[in-house]
Motif scaffolding. Structure first.
Motif, PDB file in Angstrom:
ATOM      1  N   VAL A 106     -35.097  36.327   1.820  1.00 42.24           N
ATOM      2  CA  VAL A 106     -34.808  37.475   0.955  1.00 42.24           C
ATOM      3  C   VAL A 106     -35.206  38.745   1.694  1.00 42.24           C
ATOM      4  O   VAL A 106     -35.948  38.703   2.681  1.00 42.24           O
ATOM      5  CB  VAL A 106     -35.578  37.401  -0.382  1.00 42.24           C
ATOM      6  N   ALA A 107     -34.714  39.861   1.220  1.00 43.29           N
ATOM      7  CA  ALA A 107     -35.110  41.145   1.794  1.00 43.29           C
ATOM      8  C   ALA A 107     -36.547  41.462   1.385  1.00 43.29           C
ATOM      9  O   ALA A 107     -36.927  41.236   0.234  1.00 43.29           O
ATOM     10  CB  ALA A 107     -34.169  42.247   1.318  1.00 43.29           C
ATOM     11  N   LYS A 108     -37.319  41.978   2.335  1.00 41.13           N
ATOM     12  CA  LYS A 108     -38.709  42.304   2.037  1.00 41.13           C
ATOM     13  C   LYS A 108     -38.804  43.303   0.886  1.00 41.13           C
ATOM     14  O   LYS A 108     -39.712  43.221   0.050  1.00 41.13           O
ATOM     15  CB  LYS A 108     -39.380  42.864   3.292  1.00 41.13           C
ATOM     16  N   GLY A 109     -37.853  44.221   0.828  1.00 29.71           N
ATOM     17  CA  GLY A 109     -37.868  45.229  -0.224  1.00 29.71           C
ATOM     18  C   GLY A 109     -37.749  44.633  -1.614  1.00 29.71           C
ATOM     19  O   GLY A 109     -38.241  45.213  -2.592  1.00 29.71           O
ATOM     20  N   LEU A 110     -37.109  43.462  -1.722  1.00 32.12           N
ATOM     21  CA  LEU A 110     -36.959  42.826  -3.030  1.00 32.12           C
ATOM     22  C   LEU A 110     -38.312  42.390  -3.573  1.00 32.12           C
ATOM     23  O   LEU A 110     -38.580  42.508  -4.768  1.00 32.12           O
ATOM     24  CB  LEU A 110     -36.022  41.619  -2.916  1.00 32.12           C
ATOM     25  N   ILE A 111     -39.172  41.897  -2.688  1.00 35.78           N
ATOM     26  CA  ILE A 111     -40.506  41.480  -3.115  1.00 35.78           C
ATOM     27  C   ILE A 111     -41.309  42.691  -3.560  1.00 35.78           C
ATOM     28  O   ILE A 111     -41.996  42.660  -4.585  1.00 35.78           O
ATOM     29  CB  ILE A 111     -41.221  40.728  -1.983  1.00 35.78           C
ATOM     30  N   TYR A 112     -41.205  43.784  -2.795  1.00 34.70           N
ATOM     31  CA  TYR A 112     -41.896  45.006  -3.202  1.00 34.70           C
ATOM     32  C   TYR A 112     -41.340  45.541  -4.515  1.00 34.70           C
ATOM     33  O   TYR A 112     -42.083  46.087  -5.348  1.00 34.70           O
ATOM     34  CB  TYR A 112     -41.744  46.076  -2.114  1.00 34.70           C
ATOM     35  N   TYR A 113     -40.050  45.397  -4.711  1.00 37.43           N
ATOM     36  CA  TYR A 113     -39.403  45.894  -5.934  1.00 37.43           C
ATOM     37  C   TYR A 113     -40.007  45.247  -7.176  1.00 37.43           C
ATOM     38  O   TYR A 113     -40.272  45.917  -8.183  1.00 37.43           O
ATOM     39  CB  TYR A 113     -37.906  45.603  -5.851  1.00 37.43           C
ATOM     40  N   TYR A 114     -40.236  43.927  -7.096  1.00 40.74           N
ATOM     41  CA  TYR A 114     -40.742  43.204  -8.254  1.00 40.74           C
ATOM     42  C   TYR A 114     -42.262  43.194  -8.363  1.00 40.74           C
ATOM     43  O   TYR A 114     -42.802  43.193  -9.463  1.00 40.74           O
ATOM     44  CB  TYR A 114     -40.244  41.758  -8.236  1.00 40.74           C
ATOM     45  N   PHE A 115     -42.957  43.184  -7.224  1.00 40.22           N
ATOM     46  CA  PHE A 115     -44.407  42.944  -7.272  1.00 40.22           C
ATOM     47  C   PHE A 115     -45.253  44.073  -6.675  1.00 40.22           C
ATOM     48  O   PHE A 115     -46.469  43.969  -6.638  1.00 40.22           O
ATOM     49  CB  PHE A 115     -44.732  41.627  -6.553  1.00 40.22           C
ATOM     50  N   ARG A 116     -44.607  45.110  -6.165  1.00 39.59           N
ATOM     51  CA  ARG A 116     -45.265  46.329  -5.694  1.00 39.59           C
ATOM     52  C   ARG A 116     -45.999  46.179  -4.365  1.00 39.59           C
ATOM     53  O   ARG A 116     -46.102  47.133  -3.601  1.00 39.59           O
ATOM     54  CB  ARG A 116     -46.251  46.867  -6.744  1.00 39.59           C
ATOM     55  N   SER A 117     -46.553  45.003  -4.100  1.00 33.54           N
ATOM     56  CA  SER A 117     -47.338  44.813  -2.880  1.00 33.54           C
ATOM     57  C   SER A 117     -47.487  43.324  -2.593  1.00 33.54           C
ATOM     58  O   SER A 117     -47.214  42.480  -3.459  1.00 33.54           O
ATOM     59  CB  SER A 117     -48.732  45.434  -3.029  1.00 33.54           C
ATOM     60  N   LYS A 118     -47.918  43.007  -1.384  1.00 32.81           N
ATOM     61  CA  LYS A 118     -48.211  41.616  -1.041  1.00 32.81           C
ATOM     62  C   LYS A 118     -49.327  41.081  -1.941  1.00 32.81           C
ATOM     63  O   LYS A 118     -49.269  39.937  -2.413  1.00 32.81           O
ATOM     64  CB  LYS A 118     -48.615  41.521   0.423  1.00 32.81           C
ATOM     65  N   ARG A 119     -50.308  41.906  -2.190  1.00 32.78           N
ATOM     66  CA  ARG A 119     -51.424  41.532  -3.065  1.00 32.78           C
ATOM     67  C   ARG A 119     -50.928  41.174  -4.467  1.00 32.78           C
ATOM     68  O   ARG A 119     -51.295  40.151  -5.048  1.00 32.78           O
ATOM     69  CB  ARG A 119     -52.414  42.696  -3.124  1.00 32.78           C
ATOM     70  N   GLY A 120     -50.057  42.031  -5.020  1.00 34.78           N
ATOM     71  CA  GLY A 120     -49.509  41.771  -6.348  1.00 34.78           C
ATOM     72  C   GLY A 120     -48.685  40.493  -6.383  1.00 34.78           C
ATOM     73  O   GLY A 120     -48.734  39.742  -7.356  1.00 34.78           O
ATOM     74  N   TYR A 121     -47.931  40.263  -5.316  1.00 29.92           N
ATOM     75  CA  TYR A 121     -47.117  39.049  -5.231  1.00 29.92           C
ATOM     76  C   TYR A 121     -48.006  37.809  -5.206  1.00 29.92           C
ATOM     77  O   TYR A 121     -47.774  36.845  -5.951  1.00 29.92           O
ATOM     78  CB  TYR A 121     -46.262  39.125  -3.969  1.00 29.92           C
ATOM     79  N   TYR A 122     -49.038  37.835  -4.381  1.00 27.48           N
ATOM     80  CA  TYR A 122     -49.919  36.677  -4.248  1.00 27.48           C
ATOM     81  C   TYR A 122     -50.657  36.389  -5.555  1.00 27.48           C
ATOM     82  O   TYR A 122     -50.764  35.239  -5.977  1.00 27.48           O
ATOM     83  CB  TYR A 122     -50.914  36.928  -3.118  1.00 27.48           C
ATOM     84  N   LEU A 123     -51.147  37.432  -6.192  1.00 26.14           N
ATOM     85  CA  LEU A 123     -51.856  37.230  -7.460  1.00 26.14           C
ATOM     86  C   LEU A 123     -50.924  36.714  -8.554  1.00 26.14           C
ATOM     87  O   LEU A 123     -51.328  35.912  -9.389  1.00 26.14           O
ATOM     88  CB  LEU A 123     -52.529  38.528  -7.898  1.00 26.14           C
ATOM     89  N   ALA A 124     -49.674  37.157  -8.535  1.00 29.77           N
ATOM     90  CA  ALA A 124     -48.699  36.648  -9.506  1.00 29.77           C
ATOM     91  C   ALA A 124     -48.446  35.166  -9.279  1.00 29.77           C
ATOM     92  O   ALA A 124     -48.282  34.392 -10.233  1.00 29.77           O
ATOM     93  CB  ALA A 124     -47.392  37.431  -9.406  1.00 29.77           C
ATOM     94  N   ILE A 125     -48.422  34.748  -8.019  1.00 31.79           N
ATOM     95  CA  ILE A 125     -48.222  33.339  -7.684  1.00 31.79           C
ATOM     96  C   ILE A 125     -49.401  32.509  -8.184  1.00 31.79           C
ATOM     97  O   ILE A 125     -49.231  31.444  -8.795  1.00 31.79           O
ATOM     98  CB  ILE A 125     -48.056  33.175  -6.161  1.00 31.79           C
TER      99      ILE A 125
END
Length: 230
Positions: free
Chosen positions: A65-84
């Motif tokens: 996926v595009a890196k920007g898509l992850i930022y779009y939904y989760f704002r940051s790598k930290r936010g993505y990891y915590l959501a997981i």
């Protein structure tokens, strides 16, 4: 979960909301589905890989996926990891709270087996939850506390017929849960025991905790299977 459990675990659903709530995930069904898909991908990527070992470029490339898509939904790598982690732990907490139709001993075995399975198949996430990590203290501690309280409530319901118990009983069960965390960390690092043996060992050590509670507070008698024979 019951209303009683909801009262015991208010933090279990809100520990990382401010950090991980996707800004547009609630807009459409497609957005919600896409967000869930990204979390599922992340769960696979981080199952045995630590937070620091994967960059956002690595994640985007492996997830295709595009890196920007992850930022779009989760704002940051930290936010993505915590959501997981939040998503994984919600499954674990829901599993611990289910199986009410089973006898207490069977439900206990099922709960501990599910806990060990989670640790075994999500080792990096489990280590983060139990041990904490740089930059994650508040959020991860809240996640860890939610899991602890869910297990304590499950054991209390099986042993005493209610999730909310007196301080002595709660502390006895909580001490056992904390011991389970440490033992499980060692087990996934040095897997010398099968999961079945590990589960049975943890269940038996619970008997000692329940008897100790009974000695200090006779109004909380240990269930018959937990008493010493003879």
């Amino acid at each position: 979960m019951s209303q009683e459990r909801d009262a015991v675990l208010p933090e279990a659903r809100h520990y990382v909301a401010a950090e991980t709530t996707p800004p547009r995930a609630r807009g459409t069904e497609r957005s919600v589905a896409r967000c869930a898909e990204l979390i599922a991908i992340g769960r696979r990527l981080f199952a045995d890989t630590s937070y620091d070992a994967l960059s956002m470029d690595d994640i985007a490339r492996q997830a295709r996926v595009a890196k920007g898509l992850i930022y779009y939904y989760f704002r940051s790598k930290r936010g993505y990891y915590l959501a997981i982690i939040e998503d994984s732990v919600e499954d674990l907490v829901a599993f611990a709270g289910s199986g009410r139709e089973l006898p207490p001993v069977d439900r206990l075995h099922r709960t501990i087996d599910g806990y060990l399975r989670y640790a075994e198949h999500n080792q990096a996430a489990f280590r983060t939850i139990v041990s904490g990590g740089v930059g994650f203290d508040a959020q991860v501690h809240a996640i860890r506390d939610g899991v602890r309280e869910a297990i304590v409530a499950t054991i209390a319901e099986g042993a005493y017929g209610r999730a909310v118990v007196a301080p002595t009983a709660r502390m006895g069960l909580l001490s056992w849960v904390c011991g389970v965390e440490g033992a499980t960390l060692d087990w996934i690092d040095r897997p010398g025991l099968t999961r079945d043996t590990m589960r049975d060992l943890l269940v038996r050590t619970l008997g000692g905790a329940l008897r100790a509670v009974e000695e200090l507070d006779p109004s909380y008698p240990a269930p018959v299977p937990a008493r010493r024979e003879g």
